[in-house]
Scaffold this motif. Sequence first.
Motif, PDB file in Angstrom:
ATOM      1  N   CYS A 138     -13.629  41.413  28.146  1.00  0.00           N
ATOM      2  CA  CYS A 138     -14.535  40.226  29.606  1.00  0.00           C
ATOM      3  C   CYS A 138     -13.860  40.428  30.997  1.00  0.00           C
ATOM      4  N   TRP A 139     -14.406  40.264  31.591  1.00  0.00           N
ATOM      5  CA  TRP A 139     -13.725  40.083  33.371  1.00  0.00           C
ATOM      6  C   TRP A 139     -13.649  39.044  33.453  1.00  0.00           C
ATOM      7  N   ALA A 140     -13.066  38.555  33.891  1.00  0.00           N
ATOM      8  CA  ALA A 140     -11.895  36.832  34.413  1.00  0.00           C
ATOM      9  C   ALA A 140     -11.911  37.117  36.012  1.00  0.00           C
ATOM     10  N   LEU A 141     -12.543  36.158  36.435  1.00  0.00           N
ATOM     11  CA  LEU A 141     -12.589  35.314  37.456  1.00  0.00           C
ATOM     12  C   LEU A 141     -10.844  34.557  37.875  1.00  0.00           C
ATOM     13  N   MET A 142     -10.214  35.062  38.261  1.00  0.00           N
ATOM     14  CA  MET A 142      -9.087  33.797  38.819  1.00  0.00           C
ATOM     15  C   MET A 142      -9.369  32.616  39.694  1.00  0.00           C
ATOM     16  N   LYS A 143      -8.139  31.475  39.907  1.00  0.00           N
ATOM     17  CA  LYS A 143      -8.392  30.584  41.295  1.00  0.00           C
ATOM     18  C   LYS A 143      -8.430  31.170  42.100  1.00  0.00           C
ATOM     19  N   ASP A 144      -7.513  32.437  42.366  1.00  0.00           N
ATOM     20  CA  ASP A 144      -7.776  32.487  44.438  1.00  0.00           C
ATOM     21  C   ASP A 144      -8.693  33.956  44.001  1.00  0.00           C
ATOM     22  N   GLY A 145      -9.679  33.754  43.397  1.00  0.00           N
ATOM     23  CA  GLY A 145     -10.566  34.494  43.732  1.00  0.00           C
ATOM     24  C   GLY A 145     -10.640  35.853  43.036  1.00  0.00           C
ATOM     25  N   THR A 146     -10.036  36.517  42.623  1.00  0.00           N
ATOM     26  CA  THR A 146      -8.870  37.657  42.558  1.00  0.00           C
ATOM     27  C   THR A 146     -10.136  37.626  40.749  1.00  0.00           C
ATOM     28  N   ILE A 147     -10.278  39.012  40.580  1.00  0.00           N
ATOM     29  CA  ILE A 147     -11.232  39.524  38.809  1.00  0.00           C
ATOM     30  C   ILE A 147     -10.655  40.496  38.717  1.00  0.00           C
ATOM     31  N   ASP A 148     -11.029  40.709  37.614  1.00  0.00           N
ATOM     32  CA  ASP A 148     -10.349  41.385  36.542  1.00  0.00           C
ATOM     33  C   ASP A 148     -10.521  41.625  34.868  1.00  0.00           C
ATOM     34  N   ALA A 149     -10.570  42.178  34.415  1.00  0.00           N
ATOM     35  CA  ALA A 149     -10.919  42.970  33.510  1.00  0.00           C
ATOM     36  C   ALA A 149      -9.918  42.267  32.413  1.00  0.00           C
ATOM     37  N   LEU A 150     -10.277  41.637  30.967  1.00  0.00           N
ATOM     38  CA  LEU A 150      -8.946  41.635  29.912  1.00  0.00           C
ATOM     39  C   LEU A 150      -9.357  42.340  28.916  1.00  0.00           C
ATOM     40  N   ILE A 151      -7.970  42.120  28.255  1.00  0.00           N
ATOM     41  CA  ILE A 151      -7.815  43.200  27.115  1.00  0.00           C
ATOM     42  C   ILE A 151      -6.788  42.579  26.175  1.00  0.00           C
ATOM     43  N   PRO A 152      -7.065  42.220  25.103  1.00  0.00           N
ATOM     44  CA  PRO A 152      -6.121  42.069  23.711  1.00  0.00           C
ATOM     45  C   PRO A 152      -5.221  43.022  23.988  1.00  0.00           C
ATOM     46  N   TRP A 153      -3.810  42.561  23.867  1.00  0.00           N
ATOM     47  CA  TRP A 153      -3.218  43.659  24.028  1.00  0.00           C
ATOM     48  C   TRP A 153      -1.300  43.067  23.000  1.00  0.00           C
ATOM     49  N   LEU A 154      -0.879  44.038  22.672  1.00  0.00           N
ATOM     50  CA  LEU A 154      -0.193  43.699  21.341  1.00  0.00           C
ATOM     51  C   LEU A 154      -0.685  42.100  21.477  1.00  0.00           C
ATOM     52  N   ASN A 155       0.228  41.386  21.346  1.00  0.00           N
ATOM     53  CA  ASN A 155       0.512  39.684  21.182  1.00  0.00           C
ATOM     54  C   ASN A 155      -0.212  38.574  22.516  1.00  0.00           C
ATOM     55  N   LYS A 156      -1.412  39.392  22.966  1.00  0.00           N
ATOM     56  CA  LYS A 156      -1.562  38.401  24.054  1.00  0.00           C
ATOM     57  C   LYS A 156      -2.836  38.908  25.196  1.00  0.00           C
ATOM     58  N   VAL A 157      -3.784  38.394  25.683  1.00  0.00           N
ATOM     59  CA  VAL A 157      -3.960  38.554  26.928  1.00  0.00           C
ATOM     60  C   VAL A 157      -3.923  38.655  28.142  1.00  0.00           C
ATOM     61  N   VAL A 158      -4.420  40.212  28.679  1.00  0.00           N
ATOM     62  CA  VAL A 158      -3.698  40.527  29.972  1.00  0.00           C
ATOM     63  C   VAL A 158      -5.254  40.465  31.090  1.00  0.00           C
ATOM     64  N   PRO A 159      -4.846  40.760  31.906  1.00  0.00           N
ATOM     65  CA  PRO A 159      -5.353  41.425  32.868  1.00  0.00           C
ATOM     66  C   PRO A 159      -4.903  43.157  32.826  1.00  0.00           C
ATOM     67  N   ALA A 160      -6.411  43.748  33.204  1.00  0.00           N
ATOM     68  CA  ALA A 160      -6.186  44.924  33.265  1.00  0.00           C
ATOM     69  C   ALA A 160      -4.628  45.956  33.893  1.00  0.00           C
TER      70      ALA A 160
END
Length: 238
Positions: free
Chosen positions: A66-88
């Motif tokens: 999915c794509w995620a909007l952060m509180k500061d206005g940044t947008i990035d893709a999210l990836i399930p990676w190893l044991n967590k979900v991380v911004p690409a």
Amino acid sequence: MAKEPEDKNNSDDNDNGNVIDMFTRKPLDEVNQHQIIRIAPELDGMEMLYSNDANPGKLFSMKILCWALMKDGTIDALIPWLNKVVPARELNDPLNGHWEGYFDKVHDHAFFEVPEHRVAELENAVNYYPPIEDTDEAIIVQEIPDTIGTHAILTEDQFKTIVLVHVTSWRLYSDGRVMAMVADDKKVENTPVLPGDECLFAAQDHEDFHYFFHYVIANKIKHGDPEALAAFTHLVEG
């Protein structure tokens, strides 16, 4: 227009006070500025491109959750990676992967900026559904189905035996956490299990949870593929 994600390696701690909450217009501290406030599922098959040090000069791809909007206005893709979900863009692991860009298979096009239609979708959605103010207990903001075949791996005996569980959905909480929801087979009453079902629990909160695996690798492991099993063994032993 969405903000470009900052290069954390070049950031100056003294600049943290210059980051403004896009809604309250008040300064954000470093802990809160990247808190996720809205997500939008990737439904067009776009992928993240990444490389690793073990295969110099070679690019790999992984489907975007999915794509995620952060509180500061940044947008990035999210990836399930190893044991967590991380911004690409935050993927910077010499052994396992570095972010290299995004890829649109439909148009056979690699790119580096968040697509404008995703920016518009998230910014319009967050204006329609304003972020929830801080509460004593985190509450569910959104729940989206998993569309990329993510599996969670559970083991209670140090990987002597493993259980691969399909992730049904992902919940965004008001504190910014994105949790993988899997079904407790003993509590399933209706099938197929849909997002929001009472039988779902957060994989990351389970004491036996260790990793996420994507659709292809998870199914290769299920079918006993030698290369997939060897890679899994290397990951566990590493």
